[in-house]
Scaffold this motif. Structure first.
Motif: not given
Length: 105
Positions: A30-35, A46-51, A73-82, A89-96
């Motif tokens: 059950c091990e997973v690596c995200f990058s 910030e990493w989210f799994i199912d919220g 599972y829904a994996v969300t990458m919430a990104v804040t750029r400085f 500077c910017q904030i947004d998310t992408v989910t897979q």
């Protein structure tokens, strides 16, 4: 060595963000690596799994997680750029969605 300046153009940020993230599934467990694929040290992720928030990384630093069960599972990458000065500077998310199979196949 001069540090690389943070590019804060909205279009560049959206293009970088939309490249998403890679997922490495370790076979039969059950091990997973995200990058992130195209983010830099200017980006806090910030990493989210199912919220549920599970942790954060900077740029392309890998994030590891062990799931407790098979499933989708829904994996969300919430990104804040400085900006280079540290202001946001910017904030947004992408989910897979990812499919986890913990046991042998």
């Amino acid at each position: 060595n001069c540090p690389t300046a943070c590019i804060c153009a909205e279009q560049d940020f959206e293009e970088d963000l939309n490249r998403g993230f890679s997922t490495t599934l370790f076979e039969n467990n059950c091990e997973v690596c995200f990058s992130s694929i195209l983010l830099t040290d200017c980006d806090l992720i910030e990493w989210f799994i199912d919220g549920v928030s599970l942790g954060s990384t900077i740029g392309d630093v890998m994030f590891f997680h062990t799931f407790t069960a098979d499933g989708t599972y829904a994996v969300t990458m919430a990104v804040t750029r400085f900006n280079a000065d540290g202001t946001v500077c910017q904030i947004d998310t992408v989910t897979q969605d990812i499919i986890i199979k913990c046991g042998s196949t």
